[in-house]
Design a protein around this motif. Structure first.
Motif, PDB file in Angstrom:
ATOM      1  N   TYR A  88      18.563   4.129   4.129  1.00  0.00           N
ATOM      2  CA  TYR A  88      17.114   3.987   4.039  1.00  0.00           C
ATOM      3  C   TYR A  88      16.446   4.896   5.063  1.00  0.00           C
ATOM      4  CZ  TYR A  88      18.363  -0.379   1.674  1.00  0.00           C
ATOM      5  OH  TYR A  88      18.910  -1.320   0.837  1.00  0.00           O
ATOM      6  N   PHE A  89      15.410   5.582   4.608  1.00  0.00           N
ATOM      7  CA  PHE A  89      14.581   6.360   5.524  1.00  0.00           C
ATOM      8  C   PHE A  89      13.139   5.912   5.329  1.00  0.00           C
ATOM      9  CE2 PHE A  89      11.679  10.010   6.125  1.00  0.00           C
ATOM     10  CZ  PHE A  89      11.830  10.147   7.510  1.00  0.00           C
ATOM     11  N   ASN A  90      12.485   5.502   6.406  1.00  0.00           N
ATOM     12  CA  ASN A  90      11.088   5.074   6.368  1.00  0.00           C
ATOM     13  C   ASN A  90      10.285   5.896   7.356  1.00  0.00           C
ATOM     14  OD1 ASN A  90      11.653   2.700   4.685  1.00  0.00           O
ATOM     15  ND2 ASN A  90      12.616   1.868   6.523  1.00  0.00           N
ATOM     16  N   THR A  91       9.182   6.417   6.915  1.00  0.00           N
ATOM     17  CA  THR A  91       8.231   7.031   7.833  1.00  0.00           C
ATOM     18  C   THR A  91       6.847   6.506   7.481  1.00  0.00           C
ATOM     19  OG1 THR A  91       7.409   9.116   8.773  1.00  0.00           O
ATOM     20  CG2 THR A  91       7.873   9.100   6.399  1.00  0.00           C
ATOM     21  N   MET A  92       6.105   6.148   8.506  1.00  0.00           N
ATOM     22  CA  MET A  92       4.814   5.488   8.301  1.00  0.00           C
ATOM     23  C   MET A  92       3.805   5.992   9.319  1.00  0.00           C
ATOM     24  SD  MET A  92       3.890   1.409   8.559  1.00  0.00           S
ATOM     25  CE  MET A  92       5.239   0.972   7.466  1.00  0.00           C
ATOM     26  N   LEU A  93       2.600   6.230   8.846  1.00  0.00           N
ATOM     27  CA  LEU A  93       1.491   6.620   9.724  1.00  0.00           C
ATOM     28  C   LEU A  93       0.394   5.579   9.589  1.00  0.00           C
ATOM     29  CD1 LEU A  93       0.207   8.837  11.582  1.00  0.00           C
ATOM     30  CD2 LEU A  93      -0.907   9.697   9.507  1.00  0.00           C
ATOM     31  N   LEU A  94      -0.036   5.031  10.722  1.00  0.00           N
ATOM     32  CA  LEU A  94      -1.138   4.078  10.758  1.00  0.00           C
ATOM     33  C   LEU A  94      -2.216   4.642  11.676  1.00  0.00           C
ATOM     34  CD1 LEU A  94       0.914   0.797  11.383  1.00  0.00           C
ATOM     35  CD2 LEU A  94       0.072   1.620   9.195  1.00  0.00           C
ATOM     36  N   ASN A  95      -3.408   4.770  11.156  1.00  0.00           N
ATOM     37  CA  ASN A  95      -4.538   5.212  11.984  1.00  0.00           C
ATOM     38  C   ASN A  95      -5.680   4.221  11.819  1.00  0.00           C
ATOM     39  OD1 ASN A  95      -5.758   7.713  13.584  1.00  0.00           O
ATOM     40  ND2 ASN A  95      -7.347   6.938  12.208  1.00  0.00           N
ATOM     41  N   SER A  96      -6.107   3.638  12.917  1.00  0.00           N
ATOM     42  CA  SER A  96      -7.204   2.682  12.873  1.00  0.00           C
ATOM     43  C   SER A  96      -8.262   3.093  13.878  1.00  0.00           C
ATOM     44  CB  SER A  96      -6.711   1.267  13.178  1.00  0.00           C
ATOM     45  OG  SER A  96      -6.220   1.193  14.508  1.00  0.00           O
ATOM     46  N   SER A  97      -9.497   2.770  13.560  1.00  0.00           N
ATOM     47  CA  SER A  97     -10.586   3.051  14.497  1.00  0.00           C
ATOM     48  C   SER A  97     -11.589   1.913  14.453  1.00  0.00           C
ATOM     49  CB  SER A  97     -11.282   4.367  14.147  1.00  0.00           C
ATOM     50  OG  SER A  97     -12.084   4.222  12.983  1.00  0.00           O
ATOM     51  N   ASN A  98     -12.309   1.755  15.553  1.00  0.00           N
ATOM     52  CA  ASN A  98     -13.320   0.718  15.647  1.00  0.00           C
ATOM     53  C   ASN A  98     -14.503   1.238  16.442  1.00  0.00           C
ATOM     54  OD1 ASN A  98     -14.237  -2.187  15.443  1.00  0.00           O
ATOM     55  ND2 ASN A  98     -14.233  -1.917  17.664  1.00  0.00           N
ATOM     56  N   GLN A  99     -15.669   1.247  15.819  1.00  0.00           N
ATOM     57  CA  GLN A  99     -16.916   1.528  16.520  1.00  0.00           C
ATOM     58  C   GLN A  99     -17.643   0.195  16.735  1.00  0.00           C
ATOM     59  OE1 GLN A  99     -19.392   4.810  15.070  1.00  0.00           O
ATOM     60  NE2 GLN A  99     -17.742   5.316  13.618  1.00  0.00           N
ATOM     61  N   ASP A 100     -18.177   0.044  17.924  1.00  0.00           N
ATOM     62  CA  ASP A 100     -18.776  -1.230  18.272  1.00  0.00           C
ATOM     63  C   ASP A 100     -19.976  -0.973  19.173  1.00  0.00           C
ATOM     64  OD1 ASP A 100     -18.951  -3.618  20.328  1.00  0.00           O
ATOM     65  OD2 ASP A 100     -17.947  -4.421  18.567  1.00  0.00           O
ATOM     66  N   LEU A 101     -21.114  -1.532  18.814  1.00  0.00           N
ATOM     67  CA  LEU A 101     -22.307  -1.393  19.664  1.00  0.00           C
ATOM     68  C   LEU A 101     -22.922  -2.770  19.844  1.00  0.00           C
ATOM     69  CD1 LEU A 101     -24.958   1.363  19.727  1.00  0.00           C
ATOM     70  CD2 LEU A 101     -25.700  -1.013  19.718  1.00  0.00           C
ATOM     71  N   LYS A 102     -23.107  -3.164  21.110  1.00  0.00           N
ATOM     72  CA  LYS A 102     -23.720  -4.457  21.447  1.00  0.00           C
ATOM     73  C   LYS A 102     -25.035  -4.203  22.164  1.00  0.00           C
ATOM     74  CE  LYS A 102     -19.341  -6.985  22.170  1.00  0.00           C
ATOM     75  NZ  LYS A 102     -18.370  -5.875  22.078  1.00  0.00           N
ATOM     76  N   ASN A 103     -26.089  -4.847  21.681  1.00  0.00           N
ATOM     77  CA  ASN A 103     -27.383  -4.883  22.365  1.00  0.00           C
ATOM     78  C   ASN A 103     -27.634  -6.316  22.782  1.00  0.00           C
ATOM     79  OD1 ASN A 103     -28.550  -2.282  22.464  1.00  0.00           O
ATOM     80  ND2 ASN A 103     -29.036  -2.372  20.282  1.00  0.00           N
ATOM     81  N   LEU A 104     -27.555  -6.594  24.065  1.00  0.00           N
ATOM     82  CA  LEU A 104     -27.691  -7.970  24.547  1.00  0.00           C
ATOM     83  C   LEU A 104     -28.849  -8.052  25.542  1.00  0.00           C
ATOM     84  CD1 LEU A 104     -23.899  -8.782  25.128  1.00  0.00           C
ATOM     85  CD2 LEU A 104     -25.295  -9.321  23.130  1.00  0.00           C
ATOM     86  N   ARG A 105     -29.711  -9.027  25.328  1.00  0.00           N
ATOM     87  CA  ARG A 105     -30.888  -9.200  26.174  1.00  0.00           C
ATOM     88  C   ARG A 105     -30.837 -10.567  26.835  1.00  0.00           C
ATOM     89  NH1 ARG A 105     -31.881  -6.608  21.646  1.00  0.00           N
ATOM     90  NH2 ARG A 105     -32.034  -8.580  20.493  1.00  0.00           N
TER      91      ARG A 105
END
Length: 905
Positions: free
Chosen positions: A354-371
């Protein structure tokens, strides 16, 4: 339908193949030796039954009449012909729930699994959601980690095809299983009690993801989907930070200079069009005959994104009920996930590669405005804004082999190389005060009130597994051999480099140069145009009105860094032996050497420091299975494992959030864990299960995240006592409620449920922590005063439950199918953080979830719809001070709707 039995012993045969000649219809017998062929058109057929080392039997002119069930039992005699170079092409489908239950019944060890077919029926989209369908497994809301039998991230382990798998985050031990699309999963196995072949660094469970392998007819499939989060449509303006794009593959870094303002991205929020979520997927598979071998190839690639919004409340309150921070506002988020996998399987005589190759790319943009309010910093209508982009790329490569050297000896091996790159290329944090009419002024009590932060995390991991098994002795019943001796080696080497730089914007104004503006000596800005002040023109401005750039190390550009290495070498042996026709035992021993070192240079220790340990672990294990009858087992298992502190926890590094600041502890050391399970399981019919289990664990020197006794009340990690323990019970039921077959039309109504009850306790000893964290001068690094001598375990929920009700129908000779599932989950209150003195524990409150999934296929066209988190309850965290309880965090995730189409060519 029918049963296949041995002509001599009358024992049923598991995995025998039944095939209708001249068609593509076939099946295998289940763990009771029964088989059933559905959607067989009326007519006459030749039915063939075969099993390795048995004579093939054929029944001719078998007549199938519509709406009638044909009962065809087979009695097979042993083959007297010498067969050489036998190659079995038909293999059991490990993605099938029925086959996984069959393996669970016959296995010598305790293991629970969930396969791709069940994941599809319940609309499970990733490995994290899949694992939570297994008894005793839950996902902590607001966290990327799983909790198993009350034990969180550090107590669990993750493998891919039996080989180690790295974390995608510097602060966690395990990868976020949400990154694994269900497209790449064949099945997921969970082992809650250790065996000798598993690495010893776990106590909750080892989660093994087995990647999908190609079987069956060639195919190519295109899938499209779209969806929306119910929280997004009502938002007038949807903001994210400047810089990152749509795909999630961005990589931008600043030019390191304190004398030039060369940041490429703006401070100002950017309004986005939160278009409906989109997803696209491609997959395909085909088998090739290569000389005397067979090559099976499977690939999948997908991209998904999600926009979300929530109202967010965060507070920080001390032990005297004094509110230090009280903030409310909005949180905008955009996530992407890209997955690609290629799996090749070469079947060559008595070997599989068995040969397995895997690419995982994740991203997260997050903006908080707290008053709101921040004591001693921004007490006059504060605005705290944090915007962040994080990207993780994981590249996995595996090569595995399985060999039958002769009827008695088999050998398995595996090699892997994993690479992780995690970046936060520009986290922007603003602290403003005096918010009125869209304007506010910079707080300037500390130079780190306003900053841009960057980190870069690289990790390389190499692993090797090897084992050989020798079967011996005269078998009992249908078994060829009575015992099996396995010897093996496993080892891994991991190296990590982490560096972080923070550019603090030290705001200044000279009171002697200009008259104060309205509101006093403050630097005011339009909160939507902060770039008007934080720009190159105002850097080191000579007229006394501007800002300086400084780093963790003041006026020197120097990142805070840590480097970690981990080397594990282990030898193991196990003896599996059929003690009697009903009693099977496995005795194992693993000897594991662990060497771990973390070297750091940070603002807290500018000269640099080290945390390290070298441990030799001797880890015995025992598993017993007693067959009460043909359909039920009684199991007993016990093992010894250990738990390691993580690199980040050992580095004297400051990780700063909006309301939490965490510092590492280089004095951490491993915990020892003793595990025990007793389980009864009953398999009433094919695909059905009833099981009850009792379990217990005893932990020495447990590690916890705690509050330090200091003015800032920072958090840290420590071995907080001499012992901890937990015990509990699990119940699981899988049952077909109703079935009906009318010609080629088959319908089924089915249900499943599981329940976990737990009791936990641990000793808390502040004197132990102070003594064990003393430096060479006798000064304690960590001062802790617990508010009680004992408490429950962090992350442990006393009650967890899952339930599902499903309906399935197939018709038109199996070309059309419909499935529908309603899935419910519940997790009770659980401890998040241990308090001190009058500063109470922080507790995550109970969570209810409800999902609905509908899937249909019409020949080659597929349609699906899902509504997840339909209850949309608040995710709350409460601080239980001595005098009162305080809500310190609250938000909602929204209801997630999705609809998709697929076409198989």
């Amino acid at each position: 339908m029918g049963t296949v039995v041995d002509a001599k012993t009358k024992e049923t045969l598991i995995g025998a193949t039944i095939f209708l000649e001249g068609t593509s219809l076939g099946t295998i017998t289940d763990f009771d030796g029964n088989y059933r062929l559905e959607q067989v058109p009326a007519g006459k057929y030749t039915v063939r039954c075969s099993f390795i080392s048995y004579e093939t039997k054929t029944l001719e002119d078998v007549t199938v009449v519509e709406d009638q069930i044909v009962d065809l039992p087979f009695v097979l005699g042993e083959s007297t012909v010498q067969i050489e170079d036998v190659k079995v092409v038909a293999k059991a489908n490990r993605e099938s729930e029925t086959m996984l239950l069959m393996y669970q019944k016959e296995a010598a060890i305790m293991k629970e699994s969930i396969g791709a077919q069940q994941l599809s029926a319940q609309g499970v989209s990733d490995a994290a959601a899949a694992a939570t369908k297994i008894t005793g497994v839950s996902k902590q809301e607001g966290s990327k980690s799983l909790n198993i039998r009350g034990l969180g991230d550090r107590y669990n382990a993750t493998t891919l095809n039996g080989l180690p798998f790295p974390s995608n985050n510097a602060e966690t031990k395990n990868i976020d299983l949400g990154l694994f699309s269900s497209d790449v999963i064949g099945f997921i196995g969970v082992e809650k009690v250790a065996t000798s072949a598993l690495y010893g660094d776990f106590a909750g469970a080892n989660i093994d993801i087995v990647s999908k392998k190609f079987t069956g007819d060639p195919f190519f499939e295109l899938a499209l989907k779209s969806g929306i989060n119910s929280s997004v449509p009502g938002v007038d303006h949807f903001y994210l930070q400047d810089g990152p794009g749509f795909s999630g593959f961005d990589n931008f870094q600043p030019t390191p200079s304190l004398d030039a303002y060369d940041f490429g991205n703006s401070w100002n929020p950017v309004e986005k069009t939160a278009i409906p979520n989109l997803g696209i997927g491609l997959s395909g598979g085909k088998s090739f005959e290569v000389a005397d071998s067979r090559l099976n190839a499977f690939f999948t690639a997908s991209f998904d994104n999600e926009y979300s919004y929530s109202d967010l409340m965060q507070r920080r309150i001390n032990g005297s009920d004094d509110v230090r921070k009280d903030l409310q506002g909005e949180q905008y988020a955009y996530e992407t996930q890209t997955t690609a996998m290629l799996n090749l399987n070469l079947e060559h005589k008595q070997s599989d590669y068995y040969f397995n190759t895997m690419l995982l790319n994740s991203s997260n943009q997050d903006l908080k405005n707290l008053r709101g309010f921040v004591k001693d910093l921004a007490e006059d209508s504060a605005l705290i804004r944090r915007s962040e982009f994080e990207r993780t790329t994981i590249w996995v490569n595996q090569l595995l082999g399985e060999h039958e050297l002769n009827p008695q000896v088999t050998m398995n091996w595996g090699l892997s190389y994993n690479k992780v790159h995690n970046i936060t290329p520009d986290r922007r944090h603003l602290s403003l005060n005096g918010l009125r009419d869209g304007r506010a002024y910079f707080t300037d009590d500390n130079e780190s009130d306003n900053f841009r932060y960057f980190h870069d995390f690289n990790e390389n991991e190499y692993a090797l597994n090897w084992s050989t098994a020798y079967r011996f002795g005269e078998g009992i019943g249908t078994d060829d051999f009575r015992g099996k001796l396995t010897l093996g080696y496993s080892g891994k080497y991991k190296e990590r480099q982490f560096e972080a730089t923070q550019f603090n914007h030290d705001i200044y104004r000279n009171r002697n140069i200009f008259n104060p503006p309205p509101g006093g000596y403050h630097v005011y800005v339009d909160v939507m145009d902060v770039d008007a002040f934080l720009n190159a023109a105002n850097l080191q401005r000579p007229d006394g009105y501007g800002f300086y750039l400084k780093t963790f190390f003041g006026n020197t550009i120097r990142p805070s860094t840590y480097e970690g290495t981990q080397l594990i070498n282990a030898g193991f042996a196990s003896l599996e032996y059929q003690l009697s026709p009903k009693l099977l035992g496995v005795l194992g021993l693993r000897v594991e050497n662990v060497n771990q070192q973390v070297d750091f240079v940070t603002a807290l220790d500018t000269d640099g420091g080290t945390g390290n340990f070298n441990e030799l672990e001797v880890l015995p294990s025992l598993s017993l299975r007693y067959a009460l009858n043909e359909k039920s087992n009684l199991r007993l298992a016990a093992s010894n494992t250990y738990v390691l502190p993580q690199f980040t926890e050992m580095a004297l590094f400051l990780f700063e959030g909006i309301t939490e600041t965490t510092v590492g502890n280089p004095h951490l050391y491993p915990s020892k864990v003793y595990n025990g399970d007793l389980k009864w399981e009953w398999f009433p019919n094919s695909g059905e299960l009833v099981s009850v289990a009792a379990f217990g664990k005893y932990i020495t020197d447990p590690m916890n995240r705690v509050v330090m006794a200091s003015a800032s009340n920072d958090f840290t990690y420590a071995n907080t006592g001499d012992y901890a323990y937990l015990y509990g019970a699990e119940l699981e039921v899988k049952k077909d409620l109703w079935t009906q077959t009318t010609g080629t039309d088959y319908q089924k109504l089915f249900a499943s449920a599981n329940l976990t009850l737990m009791e936990t306790s641990q000793e808390l000893d502040g004197a132990k922590v102070r003594e064990e964290t003393k430096d060479q001068n006798g000064n304690s690094l960590i001062n802790i005063n617990f508010n009680q001598d004992k408490d429950v375990l962090q992350g442990a929920a006393p009650l967890m439950a899952n339930a599902s009700l499903g309906y399935k129908r197939t018709w038109g000779e199996g070309k059309n199918a419909l499935s529908s599932s309603l899935v419910y989950g519940y997790v009770s209150d659980r401890l998040y953080l241990i308090g001190f003195s009058s500063f109470g524990n922080q507790v995550d409150k109970r969570v209810h979830t409800l999902d609905y999934v509908l899937k249909a296929s019409f020949n080659k066209l597929g349609v699906n719809f899902s509504a997840k988190n339909m209850l949309n309850g608040a995710i709350d965290r409460v601080q239980e001070n001595a005098s009162a309880d305080h809500l310190i965090r609250s938000y909602k995730q929204g209801v997630k709707f999705s609809v998709g189409l697929s076409y198989k060519f």
